[in-house]
Design a protein around this motif. Sequence first.
Motif, PDB file in Angstrom:
ATOM      1  N   THR A 191       0.835  -1.207   0.000  1.00 23.02           N
ATOM      2  CA  THR A 191       0.000   0.000   0.000  1.00 23.02           C
ATOM      3  C   THR A 191       0.866   1.253   0.000  1.00 23.02           C
ATOM      4  OG1 THR A 191      -1.811  -1.128   1.120  1.00 23.02           O
ATOM      5  CG2 THR A 191      -1.778   1.267   1.290  1.00 23.02           C
ATOM      6  N   LEU A 192       1.901   1.255   0.826  1.00 19.68           N
ATOM      7  CA  LEU A 192       2.794   2.419   0.882  1.00 19.68           C
ATOM      8  C   LEU A 192       3.440   2.683  -0.474  1.00 19.68           C
ATOM      9  CD1 LEU A 192       4.574   1.901   4.310  1.00 19.68           C
ATOM     10  CD2 LEU A 192       2.966   3.719   3.712  1.00 19.68           C
ATOM     11  N   ARG A 193       3.909   1.645  -1.121  1.00 18.15           N
ATOM     12  CA  ARG A 193       4.560   1.822  -2.431  1.00 18.15           C
ATOM     13  C   ARG A 193       3.560   2.325  -3.474  1.00 18.15           C
ATOM     14  NH1 ARG A 193       9.386   1.528  -1.100  1.00 18.15           N
ATOM     15  NH2 ARG A 193      10.299  -0.265  -0.103  1.00 18.15           N
ATOM     16  N   LYS A 194       2.349   1.798  -3.432  1.00 15.40           N
ATOM     17  CA  LYS A 194       1.314   2.245  -4.378  1.00 15.40           C
ATOM     18  C   LYS A 194       1.010   3.728  -4.160  1.00 15.40           C
ATOM     19  CE  LYS A 194      -3.452   1.398  -5.753  1.00 15.40           C
ATOM     20  NZ  LYS A 194      -4.691   0.696  -5.460  1.00 15.40           N
ATOM     21  N   GLN A 195       0.810   4.111  -2.910  1.00 16.32           N
ATOM     22  CA  GLN A 195       0.495   5.507  -2.614  1.00 16.32           C
ATOM     23  C   GLN A 195       1.688   6.409  -2.883  1.00 16.32           C
ATOM     24  OE1 GLN A 195      -1.270   5.152   1.322  1.00 16.32           O
ATOM     25  NE2 GLN A 195      -3.282   5.373   0.384  1.00 16.32           N
ATOM     26  N   ARG A 196       2.887   5.909  -2.680  1.00 21.08           N
ATOM     27  CA  ARG A 196       4.087   6.686  -2.979  1.00 21.08           C
ATOM     28  C   ARG A 196       4.144   6.969  -4.482  1.00 21.08           C
ATOM     29  NH1 ARG A 196       7.971   8.182  -5.919  1.00 21.08           N
ATOM     30  NH2 ARG A 196       9.939   8.677  -5.007  1.00 21.08           N
ATOM     31  N   ASN A 197       3.776   5.985  -5.294  1.00 21.08           N
ATOM     32  CA  ASN A 197       3.755   6.186  -6.749  1.00 21.08           C
ATOM     33  C   ASN A 197       2.711   7.231  -7.150  1.00 21.08           C
ATOM     34  OD1 ASN A 197       5.845   4.394  -7.207  1.00 21.08           O
ATOM     35  ND2 ASN A 197       4.493   2.671  -7.600  1.00 21.08           N
ATOM     36  N   GLN A 198       1.577   7.246  -6.453  1.00 18.60           N
ATOM     37  CA  GLN A 198       0.558   8.259  -6.744  1.00 18.60           C
ATOM     38  C   GLN A 198       1.077   9.653  -6.407  1.00 18.60           C
ATOM     39  OE1 GLN A 198      -2.711   6.733  -4.423  1.00 18.60           O
ATOM     40  NE2 GLN A 198      -3.518   5.531  -6.135  1.00 18.60           N
ATOM     41  N   VAL A 199       1.784   9.777  -5.304  1.00 15.14           N
ATOM     42  CA  VAL A 199       2.375  11.069  -4.939  1.00 15.14           C
ATOM     43  C   VAL A 199       3.385  11.489  -6.007  1.00 15.14           C
ATOM     44  CG1 VAL A 199       3.823  12.275  -3.244  1.00 15.14           C
ATOM     45  CG2 VAL A 199       1.999  10.766  -2.462  1.00 15.14           C
ATOM     46  N   ASP A 214      -3.571  25.218  -9.067  1.00 15.22           N
ATOM     47  CA  ASP A 214      -4.321  24.910  -7.847  1.00 15.22           C
ATOM     48  C   ASP A 214      -4.791  23.468  -7.831  1.00 15.22           C
ATOM     49  OD1 ASP A 214      -3.969  27.392  -6.656  1.00 15.22           O
ATOM     50  OD2 ASP A 214      -5.783  28.225  -7.549  1.00 15.22           O
ATOM     51  N   HIS A 215      -5.230  22.959  -8.962  1.00 17.63           N
ATOM     52  CA  HIS A 215      -5.681  21.569  -9.055  1.00 17.63           C
ATOM     53  C   HIS A 215      -4.511  20.611  -8.791  1.00 17.63           C
ATOM     54  CE1 HIS A 215      -7.718  17.976 -10.433  1.00 17.63           C
ATOM     55  NE2 HIS A 215      -6.746  17.779 -11.312  1.00 17.63           N
ATOM     56  N   MET A 216      -3.377  20.864  -9.396  1.00 16.12           N
ATOM     57  CA  MET A 216      -2.204  20.003  -9.223  1.00 16.12           C
ATOM     58  C   MET A 216      -1.706  20.044  -7.780  1.00 16.12           C
ATOM     59  SD  MET A 216      -1.684  18.514 -11.978  1.00 16.12           S
ATOM     60  CE  MET A 216      -2.950  18.745 -13.197  1.00 16.12           C
ATOM     61  N   LYS A 217      -1.690  21.232  -7.216  1.00 16.24           N
ATOM     62  CA  LYS A 217      -1.226  21.406  -5.843  1.00 16.24           C
ATOM     63  C   LYS A 217      -2.135  20.640  -4.878  1.00 16.24           C
ATOM     64  CE  LYS A 217      -1.846  25.538  -4.291  1.00 16.24           C
ATOM     65  NZ  LYS A 217      -1.767  26.964  -3.980  1.00 16.24           N
ATOM     66  N   LYS A 218      -3.435  20.722  -5.064  1.00 21.39           N
ATOM     67  CA  LYS A 218      -4.378  20.001  -4.210  1.00 21.39           C
ATOM     68  C   LYS A 218      -4.233  18.495  -4.393  1.00 21.39           C
ATOM     69  CE  LYS A 218      -9.249  19.486  -2.905  1.00 21.39           C
ATOM     70  NZ  LYS A 218      -8.863  18.348  -2.115  1.00 21.39           N
ATOM     71  N   GLY A 219      -4.100  18.049  -5.629  1.00 24.40           N
ATOM     72  CA  GLY A 219      -3.920  16.626  -5.886  1.00 24.40           C
ATOM     73  C   GLY A 219      -2.679  16.078  -5.210  1.00 24.40           C
ATOM     74  N   PHE A 220      -1.586  16.816  -5.313  1.00 23.06           N
ATOM     75  CA  PHE A 220      -0.349  16.390  -4.664  1.00 23.06           C
ATOM     76  C   PHE A 220      -0.548  16.347  -3.147  1.00 23.06           C
ATOM     77  CE2 PHE A 220       3.484  17.276  -2.303  1.00 23.06           C
ATOM     78  CZ  PHE A 220       4.336  16.297  -2.784  1.00 23.06           C
ATOM     79  N   SER A 221      -1.127  17.398  -2.587  1.00 23.03           N
ATOM     80  CA  SER A 221      -1.315  17.460  -1.137  1.00 23.03           C
ATOM     81  C   SER A 221      -2.188  16.321  -0.635  1.00 23.03           C
ATOM     82  CB  SER A 221      -1.925  18.809  -0.741  1.00 23.03           C
ATOM     83  OG  SER A 221      -1.012  19.848  -1.001  1.00 23.03           O
ATOM     84  N   ASP A 222      -3.269  16.026  -1.352  1.00 23.98           N
ATOM     85  CA  ASP A 222      -4.157  14.920  -0.955  1.00 23.98           C
ATOM     86  C   ASP A 222      -3.430  13.585  -1.016  1.00 23.98           C
ATOM     87  OD1 ASP A 222      -6.153  16.816  -0.616  1.00 23.98           O
ATOM     88  OD2 ASP A 222      -7.262  16.235  -2.432  1.00 23.98           O
ATOM     89  N   ALA A 223      -2.673  13.354  -2.083  1.00 28.69           N
ATOM     90  CA  ALA A 223      -1.945  12.096  -2.238  1.00 28.69           C
ATOM     91  C   ALA A 223      -0.847  11.977  -1.179  1.00 28.69           C
ATOM     92  CB  ALA A 223      -1.351  11.998  -3.641  1.00 28.69           C
ATOM     93  N   TYR A 224      -0.178  13.071  -0.895  1.00 26.38           N
ATOM     94  CA  TYR A 224       0.881  13.071   0.120  1.00 26.38           C
ATOM     95  C   TYR A 224       0.297  12.764   1.497  1.00 26.38           C
ATOM     96  CZ  TYR A 224       5.092  14.593   2.585  1.00 26.38           C
ATOM     97  OH  TYR A 224       6.212  14.640   3.379  1.00 26.38           O
ATOM     98  N   LYS A 225      -0.824  13.374   1.812  1.00 22.31           N
ATOM     99  CA  LYS A 225      -1.479  13.140   3.103  1.00 22.31           C
ATOM    100  C   LYS A 225      -1.891  11.679   3.237  1.00 22.31           C
ATOM    101  CE  LYS A 225      -3.724  14.337   6.925  1.00 22.31           C
ATOM    102  NZ  LYS A 225      -3.187  13.574   8.025  1.00 22.31           N
ATOM    103  N   ALA A 226      -2.448  11.093   2.170  1.00 21.63           N
ATOM    104  CA  ALA A 226      -2.845   9.683   2.207  1.00 21.63           C
ATOM    105  C   ALA A 226      -1.627   8.793   2.437  1.00 21.63           C
ATOM    106  CB  ALA A 226      -3.564   9.307   0.908  1.00 21.63           C
ATOM    107  N   LEU A 227      -0.523   9.118   1.793  1.00 21.73           N
ATOM    108  CA  LEU A 227       0.698   8.342   1.984  1.00 21.73           C
ATOM    109  C   LEU A 227       1.211   8.483   3.408  1.00 21.73           C
ATOM    110  CD1 LEU A 227       3.111   6.650   1.050  1.00 21.73           C
ATOM    111  CD2 LEU A 227       4.108   8.730   0.097  1.00 21.73           C
TER     112      LEU A 227
END
Length: 111
Positions: free
Chosen positions: A59-67, A83-96
């Motif tokens: 799971t960590l590796r999968k989420q790391r790839n999404q980040v 703004d869209h890219m920044k939010k997407g990155f922040s959401d993915a980083y938080k999930a990771l």
Amino acid sequence: MLQTIGSYTADKRDEAVQKAKDGLNKLDKRIDVLEARIDKNWDKMKEAARKEARENLKTLRKQRNQVAEWYGSMKTSSADAWDHMKKGFSDAYKALEDAWEKSEKEFRSSK
């Protein structure tokens, strides 16, 4: 780090991208440390704990790839899409980050 990224405007994209890269590198190191600790304790772990550890690392590796994908998008995004890219990155980083903390906690409790 996420609050910092969120405050950057499109004209500060290079700074935000560097912060994102630094954050991603720190999480990579944390994942590597966790994996090394699991490897070191593998023989002492019960089968259920081993299975859980493998799933958590997957799971960590999968989420790391999404980040990393969002990070790549941030580097090349237009000002309109920033703004869209920044939010997407922040959401993915938080999930990771959340997944890493969960994995770390479960590893400590399974020893």
